[in-house]
Write a protein that holds these residues in place. Sequence first.
Motif, PDB file in Angstrom:
ATOM      1  N   LEU A  21      10.690  -7.389  -0.412  1.00 19.96           N
ATOM      2  CA  LEU A  21       9.649  -8.407  -0.517  1.00 19.96           C
ATOM      3  C   LEU A  21       8.353  -7.789  -1.030  1.00 19.96           C
ATOM      4  N   GLY A  22       7.991  -6.634  -0.493  1.00 20.11           N
ATOM      5  CA  GLY A  22       6.788  -5.944  -0.967  1.00 20.11           C
ATOM      6  C   GLY A  22       6.901  -5.519  -2.422  1.00 20.11           C
ATOM      7  N   VAL A  23       8.075  -5.017  -2.824  1.00 18.36           N
ATOM      8  CA  VAL A  23       8.280  -4.613  -4.218  1.00 18.36           C
ATOM      9  C   VAL A  23       8.214  -5.834  -5.135  1.00 18.36           C
ATOM     10  N   ILE A  48      -1.844  -7.392  -4.616  1.00 16.28           N
ATOM     11  CA  ILE A  48      -1.266  -6.042  -4.636  1.00 16.28           C
ATOM     12  C   ILE A  48      -1.505  -5.310  -3.321  1.00 16.28           C
ATOM     13  N   TRP A  49      -2.687  -5.416  -2.741  1.00 19.72           N
ATOM     14  CA  TRP A  49      -2.973  -4.674  -1.503  1.00 19.72           C
ATOM     15  C   TRP A  49      -2.134  -5.191  -0.343  1.00 19.72           C
ATOM     16  N   VAL A  50      -1.819  -6.476  -0.332  1.00 23.32           N
ATOM     17  CA  VAL A  50      -0.943  -7.015   0.716  1.00 23.32           C
ATOM     18  C   VAL A  50       0.485  -6.507   0.499  1.00 23.32           C
ATOM     19  N   SER A  51       0.882  -6.393  -0.759  1.00 21.85           N
ATOM     20  CA  SER A  51       2.210  -5.849  -1.060  1.00 21.85           C
ATOM     21  C   SER A  51       2.333  -4.403  -0.602  1.00 21.85           C
ATOM     22  N   VAL A  52       1.278  -3.637  -0.769  1.00 25.03           N
ATOM     23  CA  VAL A  52       1.292  -2.244  -0.318  1.00 25.03           C
ATOM     24  C   VAL A  52       1.389  -2.190   1.209  1.00 25.03           C
ATOM     25  N   LEU A  53       0.681  -3.081   1.903  1.00 26.52           N
ATOM     26  CA  LEU A  53       0.804  -3.148   3.363  1.00 26.52           C
ATOM     27  C   LEU A  53       2.232  -3.486   3.784  1.00 26.52           C
TER      28      LEU A  53
END
Length: 149
Positions: A21-23, A48-53
């Motif tokens: 999901l993050g990728v 993007i920052w939420v994806s990194v989290l």
Amino acid sequence: MLQNMRRNRFWLITGVETFFLGVFFLYAPDFIHDASPFRSVVNVLDDIWVSVLLLVVAVFTIVSSCFKLVPDWHRINVAVLQFAWTLYATGFLIRDINDPHPPLVALSTIVFWGIVVRIYLESRWGDPGDADLRRGGGEGQRQIKRNKS
């Protein structure tokens, strides 16, 4: 390590799902388009920052399912996973409800809510860890106590 992976296979699979999901949101920014008054909240979910989290949570979930960690870390991990998936499921539901084009609820929203329910049920009824058994929790200890009485 393989024994821990077999024992915690549910959390390992959930960690892999969270990782993908993050990728996905990392490589498909602005996937969630919402025209509702909640636009600012819902549209942040695919930044993007939420994806990194999400990736950090996923890696920690995968590592914690491969090795024995302190039970408090596992509880924190479950709470963070429950929060993240519920947040995304709610965001997708808000997006679907405010979408002017049917269907009312998309398949992705149904899948997200299914994952939320699955995480909740596993956290409540899953196999207890070693620390839970030492403290007297878990079904195995309850069965032993019933047999002794």
